[in-house]
Design an enzyme around this catalytic site. Structure first.
Site, PDB file in Angstrom:
ATOM      1  CG  ASP A 169      -1.681   7.900  -1.202  1.00 15.23           C
ATOM      2  OD1 ASP A 169      -0.841   7.425  -1.990  1.00 15.23           O
ATOM      3  OD2 ASP A 169      -2.273   8.979  -1.418  1.00 15.23           O
ATOM      4  CG  MET A 189       1.095  12.139  -1.551  1.00 13.17           C
ATOM      5  SD  MET A 189       0.204  13.185  -0.353  1.00 13.17           S
ATOM      6  CE  MET A 189       1.129  14.696  -0.505  1.00 13.17           C
ATOM      7  CG  HIS A 190      -0.803   7.266  -6.326  1.00 17.26           C
ATOM      8  ND1 HIS A 190      -0.079   6.495  -5.457  1.00 17.26           N
ATOM      9  CD2 HIS A 190      -1.739   6.457  -6.862  1.00 17.26           C
ATOM     10  CE1 HIS A 190      -0.537   5.265  -5.480  1.00 17.26           C
ATOM     11  NE2 HIS A 190      -1.552   5.194  -6.319  1.00 17.26           N
ATOM     12  NE  ARG A 191      -4.310   4.332  -3.138  1.00 22.23           N
ATOM     13  CZ  ARG A 191      -4.200   3.507  -4.169  1.00 22.23           C
ATOM     14  NH1 ARG A 191      -5.050   3.571  -5.167  1.00 22.23           N
ATOM     15  NH2 ARG A 191      -3.280   2.596  -4.215  1.00 22.23           N
TER      16      ARG A 191
END
Ligand code: UD1
Ligand code: UDP
Length: 440
Positions: free
Chosen positions: A286, A208-210
């Site tokens: 994500d 995840m990095h959004r």
């Protein structure tokens, strides 16, 4: 002909590699310009190595920063290179700041822009990626579109069908080409090798990095609460640097890292990551690219978002949107692990992103456009065509291609009842409503 590719982040390197490779294979002159948005060895250089493409010809080292500063620096650097190199077309990929900067600068220099992975829409204007991809589409001359669904987004926004080229997604090319190589090599990263992944059951690969997840303490806390309860899974979490920073700033990193079933590791190279994905029971992510790779590799995906610009993966049945909703995450992980029929249905979802020949189709189209002089950006001498769009109900038994030849026309939209469909050449349009332009 000279082709310039502008890229700047991990997924752009992965998805442009098959095209860079294809251009080189055909002996076409090319330059690759790296914006320097991603600069850590494991976010950039490692991918040039793993995907066996040469180091970029230019790197403008923009580094990290606010969107305005980063995009502004990119524009300045890209402009200098393009003025000097004078390519016939500039390729940008996806929806990062490099896409916005590259497309804007090139189109203002009257250089044709080819947008790879064009037409995706999340319809969420709070996402920087949605703004980038929409702006790039406005500046482009050629659209390399992964699916019919994305092509319809562009038609609905009024883009002419003429330059919409459905290619599939180059992520499939990259997956197919590199998975076997990866398996033969085995895991190269020590942390993965020492975890003895091949022997593990119930692997959940997490990325995840959004910004909308990891920069939002409330959302990221809900996700972590779910991870804590998933102690029957082996969670492998190659952590994006943005996420590591924010988790540390929120004081959440140590708590997560201390969980015995959660293995936080540095971002890993593409070959290691492909193996990890293919050995996983499911993917929790994500990431945009990973939603596509999961369905390509027949691995169920749960997406930590409330919308997606990849709805094809959801309608095909391979991807479920769970948002940052703890209960939804727990429910669907359990279902995939415990309900074999459910898991099998997700694994068998048909891949909407093509057969792995997207790079070939893309370069074929560029060569055709170049040969026909269509990459020359010139002011229109006759603007009347934009006012002659017509509409009719088709009564004849006729295909799109036949109608276009008979009437010297270009069909834009086709409605079958209330449903809009993409006007493929061999589509029979009897009984359908069309909009079209008649050529002189
Ligand atoms: C960018 C893209 C996003 C894409 C993602 C792929 C934009 C607007 N965002 O997001 O669409 O999905 O890349 O991973 O273009 N950092 C490092 N080392 C690096 C790179 C970044 O430490 O090599 C850290 C910095 O603290 C930086 C933060 O990560 O501020 C965010 O990086 P940035 O490139 O701004 O955005 P991404 O979240 O990576
Ligand atoms: N990926 C990788 N190593 C990792 C995490 C991801 O090689 O540790 C690859 C993954 O296979 C996919 C791409 O990176 O092809 C996705 O990049 P990211 O999630 O950063 O960006 P997005 O696709 O969301 O724009």
């Amino acid at each position: 002909m000279k082709i310039a590719t502008v890229l700047g982040t991990r997924p752009e390197i992965i998805k442009m590699a098959p095209i860079i490779d294809e251009i080189a294979r055909r002996g076409i002159d090319q330059i690759v310009l790296h914006t320097g948005q991603h600069y850590d060895e494991e976010m950039s250089d490692a991918f040039f190595r793993d995907l066996e493409i040469p180091a970029p010809d230019y790197n403008i080292h923009v580094g990290s920063g606010t969107h305005g500063r980063q995009t502004g620096l990119m524009m300045k650097g890209i402009e200098e290179v393009l003025i000097n190199e004078k390519p016939d077309i500039v390729l940008v990929q996806g929806d990062t700041n490099a896409v916005l900067a590259g497309a804007l600068v090139a189109s203002k220099l009257h250089i044709a822009v080819g947008h790879v992975e064009a037409g995706l829409r999340s319809f969420d204007m709070t996402m920087p990626e949605e703004l980038n991809r929409r702006a790039a589409d406005v500046c482009s001359s050629m659209y390399f579109i992964p699916t019919e669904e994305s092509a319809i987004n562009l038609l609905a926004e009024g883009f002419s069908r003429k330059n919409l080229i459905i290619t599939g997604n180059t992520v499939v090319d990259a997956c197919f080409r590199h998975l076997e190589i990866a398996r033969k090599k085995g895991f190269s990263q020590k942390s993965l090798a020492s975890l003895n992944i091949e022997e593990m059951d119930n692997i959940l690969t997490l990325t995840m990095h959004r910004a909308e997840n990891v920069d939002d303490k409330r959302r990221v806390t809900h996700i972590i609460e779910a991870l804590k309860e998933l102690d029957y899974m082996n969670i492998i979490f190659p952590i994006h640097p943005r996420t590591k920073n924010t988790l540390q700033n929120f004081g959440l990193f140590d708590e997560l890292n201390d969980l015995g079933h959660v293995h936080i590791i540095k971002p890993i190279g593409y070959l290691d990551f492909l193996q990890l994905t293919s050995l996983s029971t499911l993917i929790l992510t994500d990431s945009g690219g990973l939603q596509e790779e999961a369905i390509t590799l027949d691995v169920p995906a749960l997406t930590l978002r409330y919308n997606t610009e990849r709805p094809e993966t959801v309608t095909a049945g391979g991807n479920i949107l769970v948002g940052a909703d703890k209960d939804a995450i727990l429910k669907y992980v359990k279902k995939i692990v415990e309900d074999e029929d459910f898991a099998q249905k997700m694994k068998k979802a048909e891949n909407p992103y093509g057969q792995g020949d997207a790079a070939k189709r893309t370069v074929d189209a560029i060569v055709d456009y170049y040969d026909e002089g269509l990459l020359d950006i010139v002011a229109p001498e006759d603007i009347m065509t934009s006012f002659t769009r017509k509409m009719m109900n088709v009564e004849d038994d006729i295909t799109v291609a036949e109608f276009e030849t008979d009437n010297n026309a270009l069909i834009h939209m086709v409605f079958d009842g209330k449903k809009m469909i993409f006007p493929k050449d061999d589509l029979n349009i009897k009984g359908m409503m069309i909009t079209y332009d008649e050529r002189e």
